[in-house]
Every structure is written in structure tokens, then in C-alpha cells.
Design a protein around this motif. Structure first.
Motif, PDB file in Angstrom:
ATOM      1  N   THR A   1      -0.752   6.071 -16.111  1.00  0.00           N
ATOM      2  CA  THR A   1      -1.223   4.225 -16.259  1.00  0.00           C
ATOM      3  C   THR A   1      -0.551   3.102 -14.910  1.00  0.00           C
ATOM      4  OG1 THR A   1       0.130   2.900 -17.571  1.00  0.00           O
ATOM      5  CG2 THR A   1      -1.671   4.762 -18.706  1.00  0.00           C
ATOM      6  N   LEU A   2      -1.541   2.081 -15.073  1.00  0.00           N
ATOM      7  CA  LEU A   2      -1.240   1.247 -14.093  1.00  0.00           C
ATOM      8  C   LEU A   2       0.157   0.656 -14.705  1.00  0.00           C
ATOM      9  CD1 LEU A   2      -4.491  -1.155 -13.455  1.00  0.00           C
ATOM     10  CD2 LEU A   2      -3.516   0.631 -11.556  1.00  0.00           C
ATOM     11  N   ARG A   3       0.381   0.543 -16.050  1.00  0.00           N
ATOM     12  CA  ARG A   3       1.714   0.043 -16.390  1.00  0.00           C
ATOM     13  C   ARG A   3       2.979   0.893 -15.855  1.00  0.00           C
ATOM     14  NH1 ARG A   3       1.195  -2.307 -22.249  1.00  0.00           N
ATOM     15  NH2 ARG A   3      -0.418  -3.589 -21.147  1.00  0.00           N
ATOM     16  N   GLN A   4       2.288   1.726 -15.787  1.00  0.00           N
ATOM     17  CA  GLN A   4       3.285   2.880 -15.465  1.00  0.00           C
ATOM     18  C   GLN A   4       4.073   2.938 -14.225  1.00  0.00           C
ATOM     19  OE1 GLN A   4       1.387   6.837 -17.264  1.00  0.00           O
ATOM     20  NE2 GLN A   4       2.593   6.538 -18.286  1.00  0.00           N
ATOM     21  N   ILE A   5       3.022   3.106 -13.053  1.00  0.00           N
ATOM     22  CA  ILE A   5       3.005   2.772 -11.810  1.00  0.00           C
ATOM     23  C   ILE A   5       3.517   1.213 -11.322  1.00  0.00           C
ATOM     24  CG2 ILE A   5       1.818   2.278  -9.191  1.00  0.00           C
ATOM     25  CD1 ILE A   5      -0.705   3.918 -10.554  1.00  0.00           C
ATOM     26  N   GLU A   6       3.934   0.320 -11.890  1.00  0.00           N
ATOM     27  CA  GLU A   6       4.291  -0.706 -11.988  1.00  0.00           C
ATOM     28  C   GLU A   6       5.363  -0.696 -12.231  1.00  0.00           C
ATOM     29  OE1 GLU A   6       3.168  -5.546 -13.625  1.00  0.00           O
ATOM     30  OE2 GLU A   6       3.122  -4.174 -14.859  1.00  0.00           O
TER      31      GLU A   6
ATOM     32  N   ASP B   1       5.086  -5.352  -7.453  1.00  0.00           N
ATOM     33  CA  ASP B   1       4.110  -5.996  -7.232  1.00  0.00           C
ATOM     34  C   ASP B   1       3.446  -5.513  -8.779  1.00  0.00           C
ATOM     35  OD1 ASP B   1       3.957  -4.885  -4.826  1.00  0.00           O
ATOM     36  OD2 ASP B   1       4.356  -3.096  -4.800  1.00  0.00           O
ATOM     37  N   THR B   2       2.362  -6.826  -8.929  1.00  0.00           N
ATOM     38  CA  THR B   2       1.613  -6.390 -10.244  1.00  0.00           C
ATOM     39  C   THR B   2       0.381  -5.519 -10.357  1.00  0.00           C
ATOM     40  OG1 THR B   2      -0.282  -7.900  -9.496  1.00  0.00           O
ATOM     41  CG2 THR B   2       2.047  -9.124  -9.877  1.00  0.00           C
ATOM     42  N   GLN B   3       0.559  -5.373 -11.503  1.00  0.00           N
ATOM     43  CA  GLN B   3      -0.936  -4.591 -11.563  1.00  0.00           C
ATOM     44  C   GLN B   3      -2.097  -4.719 -11.494  1.00  0.00           C
ATOM     45  OE1 GLN B   3      -1.574  -3.332 -16.132  1.00  0.00           O
ATOM     46  NE2 GLN B   3       0.326  -4.049 -16.481  1.00  0.00           N
ATOM     47  N   ALA B   4      -2.172  -6.114 -10.917  1.00  0.00           N
ATOM     48  CA  ALA B   4      -3.684  -6.016 -10.405  1.00  0.00           C
ATOM     49  C   ALA B   4      -3.675  -5.350  -8.583  1.00  0.00           C
ATOM     50  CB  ALA B   4      -3.554  -7.756 -10.251  1.00  0.00           C
ATOM     51  N   ALA B   5      -2.261  -6.115  -8.089  1.00  0.00           N
ATOM     52  CA  ALA B   5      -1.902  -5.884  -6.742  1.00  0.00           C
ATOM     53  C   ALA B   5      -2.582  -4.213  -6.808  1.00  0.00           C
ATOM     54  CB  ALA B   5      -0.915  -6.098  -6.311  1.00  0.00           C
ATOM     55  N   ILE B   6      -1.713  -3.657  -7.392  1.00  0.00           N
ATOM     56  CA  ILE B   6      -1.711  -1.672  -7.648  1.00  0.00           C
ATOM     57  C   ILE B   6      -3.362  -1.862  -7.841  1.00  0.00           C
ATOM     58  CG2 ILE B   6      -1.079  -0.097  -8.734  1.00  0.00           C
ATOM     59  CD1 ILE B   6       1.485  -1.674  -9.608  1.00  0.00           C
ATOM     60  N   SER B   7      -3.933  -2.170  -8.161  1.00  0.00           N
ATOM     61  CA  SER B   7      -5.465  -1.771  -8.588  1.00  0.00           C
ATOM     62  C   SER B   7      -5.990  -1.415  -7.282  1.00  0.00           C
ATOM     63  CB  SER B   7      -5.752  -2.577 -10.216  1.00  0.00           C
ATOM     64  OG  SER B   7      -7.501  -2.313 -10.043  1.00  0.00           O
ATOM     65  N   ALA B   8      -5.905  -3.180  -6.531  1.00  0.00           N
ATOM     66  CA  ALA B   8      -6.384  -3.519  -5.630  1.00  0.00           C
ATOM     67  C   ALA B   8      -6.048  -2.510  -4.145  1.00  0.00           C
ATOM     68  CB  ALA B   8      -5.905  -4.780  -4.827  1.00  0.00           C
ATOM     69  N   ARG B   9      -4.478  -1.876  -4.308  1.00  0.00           N
ATOM     70  CA  ARG B   9      -4.329  -0.967  -3.432  1.00  0.00           C
ATOM     71  C   ARG B   9      -4.780   0.277  -3.411  1.00  0.00           C
ATOM     72  NH1 ARG B   9      -2.933  -5.270  -2.568  1.00  0.00           N
ATOM     73  NH2 ARG B   9      -5.146  -5.228  -1.729  1.00  0.00           N
ATOM     74  N   LEU B  10      -4.744   0.553  -4.903  1.00  0.00           N
ATOM     75  CA  LEU B  10      -6.060   1.953  -5.383  1.00  0.00           C
ATOM     76  C   LEU B  10      -7.309   2.031  -5.029  1.00  0.00           C
ATOM     77  CD1 LEU B  10      -4.219   2.678  -8.528  1.00  0.00           C
ATOM     78  CD2 LEU B  10      -3.945   4.368  -6.751  1.00  0.00           C
TER      79      LEU B  10
ATOM     80  N   PHE C   1       0.712  -1.385  -0.092  1.00  0.00           N
ATOM     81  CA  PHE C   1      -0.082  -0.363   0.255  1.00  0.00           C
ATOM     82  C   PHE C   1       0.420   1.379  -0.374  1.00  0.00           C
ATOM     83  CE2 PHE C   1      -2.727   3.324   2.596  1.00  0.00           C
ATOM     84  CZ  PHE C   1      -3.715   3.211   1.226  1.00  0.00           C
ATOM     85  N   GLY C   2       1.616   1.330   0.764  1.00  0.00           N
ATOM     86  CA  GLY C   2       2.755   2.420   0.737  1.00  0.00           C
ATOM     87  C   GLY C   2       3.789   2.931  -0.355  1.00  0.00           C
ATOM     88  N   ARG C   3       3.809   1.419  -0.784  1.00  0.00           N
ATOM     89  CA  ARG C   3       5.109   1.997  -2.870  1.00  0.00           C
ATOM     90  C   ARG C   3       3.866   2.548  -3.085  1.00  0.00           C
ATOM     91  NH1 ARG C   3       6.331  -3.370  -0.290  1.00  0.00           N
ATOM     92  NH2 ARG C   3       5.385  -4.165  -1.886  1.00  0.00           N
ATOM     93  N   VAL C   4       2.403   1.274  -3.567  1.00  0.00           N
ATOM     94  CA  VAL C   4       1.569   2.102  -4.095  1.00  0.00           C
ATOM     95  C   VAL C   4       1.639   3.882  -3.681  1.00  0.00           C
ATOM     96  CG1 VAL C   4      -1.019   1.928  -5.396  1.00  0.00           C
ATOM     97  CG2 VAL C   4       0.499   0.213  -5.064  1.00  0.00           C
ATOM     98  N   ILE C   5       0.909   3.950  -2.855  1.00  0.00           N
ATOM     99  CA  ILE C   5       0.965   5.944  -2.141  1.00  0.00           C
ATOM    100  C   ILE C   5       1.929   6.704  -2.658  1.00  0.00           C
ATOM    101  CG2 ILE C   5       1.049   7.581  -0.244  1.00  0.00           C
ATOM    102  CD1 ILE C   5      -1.431   5.528   0.452  1.00  0.00           C
TER     103      ILE C   5
END
Length: 142
Positions: free
Chosen positions: A71-76, A88-97, A57-61
Motif C-alpha cells: 500500500t502507499l502507507r507501507q511504501i511510505e 516522502d509523503t503518500q501523495a508524492a509516492i503516488s505521483a512518482r508511481l 523517483f529512485g527511492r520509490v522505485i
């Protein structure tokens, strides 16, 4: 806008050309960019905004907060670059968002979409301080 191409020299005269995708078309106006940066600085100085980058969660933030749309790809890719031991995967990033709420982070998730050149709908995200969003809404209502 033409896609960028890079030619990488390989062994003994062989070359590999890599096509890179062009950036997404959603841009942030400069006044909005500066206002979000100022609001983030105030939130950080207040001490109420702390990010533990040891958690997903902290990394995504950390990678999504600010005025830039990603995009999710850029965040990944950003997470993989800055935290190579914890990709982290795009699916995990989406869940944390989806977990982001003003009550637990002081941030609000914003989402926009556009249609790419090949007809696909692409979503872009950013996290902005809830105080900045409230002030912007008050100014627009006046």
C-alpha cells in the motif's frame, strides 16, 4: 486473522498496548514470486536497471520493485525506515508511481485493490520488469 497486539513496558509499571493492523490479503503465488525475482536479477545484471536513491523517483522505485504488493502507507514507511533523512509523503509516492513507464525504467506498475474490514477500498502496488510481464502474457495466450 486476529490483529496483532503488542504490550510495551513503560516507566514504573505503566503499560501501553498498541494495536497493529493486519496485513493486506493480496499475496503473490510462489511461482510468480520466483519468476519476478529471476527477471529482476536479469534486469539488474544487464546494467540497464540503475536506481539513484538520492532522488524521490529512485527511492520509490527501490521500495516498490519486486513481487510484493504494498500500500502507499507501507511504501511510505519503508522509505522512512531506509532513508530517514528523506521521508516522502503518500501523495508524492503516488505521483512518482504515475511516472513509471517501461521506456524510462524497464518496469511496469501493477495495481490491485481490495475492500478492507471497515468497507474502504485499499489499493496495493508493485513494480515488475516489463520483460517478465511480456513473457507471462505470451504463456497465457498460448
Amino acid at each position: 486473522m486476529q490483529p496483532l497486539s503488542i504490550t510495551l513496558p513503560m516507566m514504573a509499571g505503566s503499560e501501553v498496548t498498541t494495536m497493529m493492523k493486519k496485513p493486506h490479503p493480496i499475496k503473490t503465488p510462489i511461482k510468480e514470486f520466483m519468476a519476478i525475482k529471476a527477471a529482476m536479477a536479469m534486469l539488474t545484471k544487464s546494467g540497464h536497471f540503475t536506481v539513484n536513491t538520492k532522488t524521490q523517483f529512485g527511492r520509490v522505485i527501490k521500495m516498490t520493485v519486486g513481487p510484493a504488493w504494498k500500500t502507499l502507507r507501507q511504501i511510505e514507511a519503508d522509505i522512512a525506515f531506509f532513508f530517514p533523512c528523506d521521508p516522502d509523503t503518500q501523495a508524492a509516492i503516488s505521483a512518482r508511481l504515475r511516472e513509471v513507464a517501461p521506456s524510462n525504467s524497464g518496469l511496469v506498475k501493477q495495481r490491485r485493490h481490495y475492500t478492507s474490514d471497515n468497507g474502504k477500498v485499499v489499493y496495493v502496488y508493485r513494480l515488475v520488469p516489463s520483460a517478465w510481464l511480456a513473457m507471462r502474457n505470451i504463456k497465457e495466450a498460448a
